[in-house]
Design a protein around this motif. Sequence first.
Motif, PDB file in Angstrom:
ATOM      1  N   SER A   2      19.104 -66.003  -3.644  1.00  0.00           N
ATOM      2  CA  SER A   2      18.496 -65.729  -2.348  1.00  0.00           C
ATOM      3  C   SER A   2      17.494 -64.600  -2.491  1.00  0.00           C
ATOM      4  CB  SER A   2      19.573 -65.350  -1.328  1.00  0.00           C
ATOM      5  OG  SER A   2      20.406 -66.455  -1.071  1.00  0.00           O
ATOM      6  N   GLU A   3      16.264 -64.849  -2.082  1.00  0.00           N
ATOM      7  CA  GLU A   3      15.204 -63.882  -2.287  1.00  0.00           C
ATOM      8  C   GLU A   3      14.752 -63.246  -0.978  1.00  0.00           C
ATOM      9  OE1 GLU A   3      11.974 -65.348  -4.601  1.00  0.00           O
ATOM     10  OE2 GLU A   3      13.194 -65.471  -6.412  1.00  0.00           O
ATOM     11  N   THR A   4      14.214 -62.037  -1.117  1.00  0.00           N
ATOM     12  CA  THR A   4      13.571 -61.344  -0.011  1.00  0.00           C
ATOM     13  C   THR A   4      12.064 -61.480  -0.185  1.00  0.00           C
ATOM     14  OG1 THR A   4      15.373 -59.753   0.205  1.00  0.00           O
ATOM     15  CG2 THR A   4      13.241 -59.124   1.129  1.00  0.00           C
ATOM     16  N   VAL A   5      11.385 -61.863   0.890  1.00  0.00           N
ATOM     17  CA  VAL A   5       9.942 -62.093   0.847  1.00  0.00           C
ATOM     18  C   VAL A   5       9.260 -61.183   1.861  1.00  0.00           C
ATOM     19  CG1 VAL A   5       8.094 -63.781   1.222  1.00  0.00           C
ATOM     20  CG2 VAL A   5      10.235 -64.496   0.138  1.00  0.00           C
ATOM     21  N   LEU A   6       8.154 -60.572   1.443  1.00  0.00           N
ATOM     22  CA  LEU A   6       7.284 -59.849   2.372  1.00  0.00           C
ATOM     23  C   LEU A   6       6.052 -60.709   2.609  1.00  0.00           C
ATOM     24  CD1 LEU A   6       6.357 -57.351   3.997  1.00  0.00           C
ATOM     25  CD2 LEU A   6       5.332 -56.489   1.875  1.00  0.00           C
ATOM     26  N   VAL A  82      -3.168 -57.488  -4.157  1.00  0.00           N
ATOM     27  CA  VAL A  82      -2.483 -58.208  -5.240  1.00  0.00           C
ATOM     28  C   VAL A  82      -2.602 -57.439  -6.550  1.00  0.00           C
ATOM     29  CG1 VAL A  82      -2.528 -60.309  -6.652  1.00  0.00           C
ATOM     30  CG2 VAL A  82      -2.671 -60.473  -4.158  1.00  0.00           C
ATOM     31  N   ASP A  83      -3.773 -56.875  -6.814  1.00  0.00           N
ATOM     32  CA  ASP A  83      -3.975 -56.088  -8.033  1.00  0.00           C
ATOM     33  C   ASP A  83      -3.001 -54.909  -8.081  1.00  0.00           C
ATOM     34  OD1 ASP A  83      -7.144 -56.949  -8.950  1.00  0.00           O
ATOM     35  OD2 ASP A  83      -6.545 -57.269  -6.887  1.00  0.00           O
ATOM     36  N   LYS A  84      -2.898 -54.192  -6.951  1.00  0.00           N
ATOM     37  CA  LYS A  84      -2.058 -52.990  -6.921  1.00  0.00           C
ATOM     38  C   LYS A  84      -0.575 -53.333  -7.025  1.00  0.00           C
ATOM     39  CE  LYS A  84      -5.339 -50.029  -4.494  1.00  0.00           C
ATOM     40  NZ  LYS A  84      -5.563 -49.076  -3.389  1.00  0.00           N
ATOM     41  N   LEU A  85      -0.161 -54.421  -6.378  1.00  0.00           N
ATOM     42  CA  LEU A  85       1.239 -54.829  -6.466  1.00  0.00           C
ATOM     43  C   LEU A  85       1.577 -55.346  -7.865  1.00  0.00           C
ATOM     44  CD1 LEU A  85       1.641 -56.593  -3.007  1.00  0.00           C
ATOM     45  CD2 LEU A  85       2.709 -54.448  -3.709  1.00  0.00           C
ATOM     46  N   SER A  86       0.660 -56.107  -8.444  1.00  0.00           N
ATOM     47  CA  SER A  86       0.891 -56.653  -9.789  1.00  0.00           C
ATOM     48  C   SER A  86       1.032 -55.538 -10.820  1.00  0.00           C
ATOM     49  CB  SER A  86      -0.253 -57.594 -10.178  1.00  0.00           C
ATOM     50  OG  SER A  86      -0.304 -58.709  -9.309  1.00  0.00           O
ATOM     51  N   GLU A  87       0.264 -54.458 -10.631  1.00  0.00           N
ATOM     52  CA  GLU A  87       0.374 -53.304 -11.541  1.00  0.00           C
ATOM     53  C   GLU A  87       1.779 -52.708 -11.521  1.00  0.00           C
ATOM     54  OE1 GLU A  87      -2.600 -50.572 -10.265  1.00  0.00           O
ATOM     55  OE2 GLU A  87      -4.280 -51.796 -10.993  1.00  0.00           O
ATOM     56  N   LYS A  88       2.477 -52.884 -10.388  1.00  0.00           N
ATOM     57  CA  LYS A  88       3.839 -52.358 -10.246  1.00  0.00           C
ATOM     58  C   LYS A  88       4.897 -53.408 -10.589  1.00  0.00           C
ATOM     59  CE  LYS A  88       2.248 -48.446  -8.609  1.00  0.00           C
ATOM     60  NZ  LYS A  88       2.314 -47.191  -9.393  1.00  0.00           N
ATOM     61  N   GLY A  89       4.448 -54.568 -11.072  1.00  0.00           N
ATOM     62  CA  GLY A  89       5.390 -55.612 -11.467  1.00  0.00           C
ATOM     63  C   GLY A  89       5.940 -56.425 -10.312  1.00  0.00           C
ATOM     64  N   ILE A  90       5.259 -56.406  -9.168  1.00  0.00           N
ATOM     65  CA  ILE A  90       5.720 -57.130  -7.984  1.00  0.00           C
ATOM     66  C   ILE A  90       4.982 -58.468  -7.898  1.00  0.00           C
ATOM     67  CG2 ILE A  90       5.882 -57.075  -5.457  1.00  0.00           C
ATOM     68  CD1 ILE A  90       5.848 -53.943  -5.788  1.00  0.00           C
ATOM     69  N   ARG A  91       5.733 -59.563  -7.825  1.00  0.00           N
ATOM     70  CA  ARG A  91       5.131 -60.897  -7.792  1.00  0.00           C
ATOM     71  C   ARG A  91       4.417 -61.141  -6.464  1.00  0.00           C
ATOM     72  NH1 ARG A  91       8.998 -65.617  -8.815  1.00  0.00           N
ATOM     73  NH2 ARG A  91      10.230 -64.515  -7.252  1.00  0.00           N
ATOM     74  N   CYS A  92       3.260 -61.801  -6.546  1.00  0.00           N
ATOM     75  CA  CYS A  92       2.461 -62.067  -5.349  1.00  0.00           C
ATOM     76  C   CYS A  92       2.005 -63.518  -5.312  1.00  0.00           C
ATOM     77  CB  CYS A  92       1.213 -61.185  -5.317  1.00  0.00           C
ATOM     78  SG  CYS A  92       1.547 -59.426  -5.230  1.00  0.00           S
ATOM     79  N   PHE A  93       1.919 -64.047  -4.102  1.00  0.00           N
ATOM     80  CA  PHE A  93       1.262 -65.329  -3.869  1.00  0.00           C
ATOM     81  C   PHE A  93      -0.079 -65.016  -3.222  1.00  0.00           C
ATOM     82  CE2 PHE A  93       0.145 -68.919  -1.161  1.00  0.00           C
ATOM     83  CZ  PHE A  93       0.248 -69.973  -2.049  1.00  0.00           C
TER      84      PHE A  93
END
Length: 223
Positions: A2-6, A82-93
Amino acid sequence: MSETVLLLGSGSREHTLAWKLVQSHKVNKIYVAPGNGGIHTLGSKVQTVDIKNVDKVVEWCLQNKPQLVVVGPEDPLERGVVDKLSEKGIRCFGPNRAAAQIESNKSFAKDFMKVHDIPTARYQNFKDANEAKNFIKSANFKALVVKASGLAAGKGVIVAANVEEACNAVDSILVNKSFGTAGDVVVVEELLEGDEVSVLALTDGTHFKTLLPSQDHKRAYEN
C-alpha cells in the motif's frame, strides 16, 4: 504493497487523477496539494494539504515520505519540481524541467518539431511586435494564430478572424504585456481548419503507451 501518493494540483484534471488513484488497491493514502472542494467527496483515502511552492513540496516529501508524487499542472513542472524531487530519490510521475519545455515553451516546441521533421503548422517566432505584424501581413498563408510562448493559464492563444485582429493580438502580448513574461516571445502560426484531436502518450524514456484520443471544443458555449 500500500503506497502513499502526493498529487499536485487543484483543477478538474487533478480531481480525475485522484478519482482514479482511489480505485487502486495499491494506494492506501492520497494527499492532494492544494486540491479543491470537490476532491473531499472521493472518500477517506484522500486528504488535501496546503503546500503550493516547489521548495515546500520537497520539504513536505522529505518529512512525509510518499512513495510517488504525481504532478498535474504545467507550472510546477516548469519550475523543476521533478528535478528537485528526483535529486532526493523521490519517485515522480511527470517530466523533468527540460522535457516539460514541450508544453511550457511553445517556441521551443515548434522549433523542436521543425528540427525533427514532425509535421506542424507553418510558423515564425518573434520578440519584436513590428516584425511579427509585418510577417502576418506578408505571409503566403493565413498567419492568424498568435500565441504567447510561455505558460498563460490556457489563455495565451488567440485565433484571429482576420489580419487586423492578429496584429492587435501581437500588440496585446508583446507591447502591452497582457500575459507578462509568458509573452516575451510570440509564435505566429498558420491557421489550420478542421477537427482537432489530442493524442497523449506516457513514456519512461524508453517505452511508451498511447492513450485514447480526445477532443477539446475550445470555442463551445462561453468560448
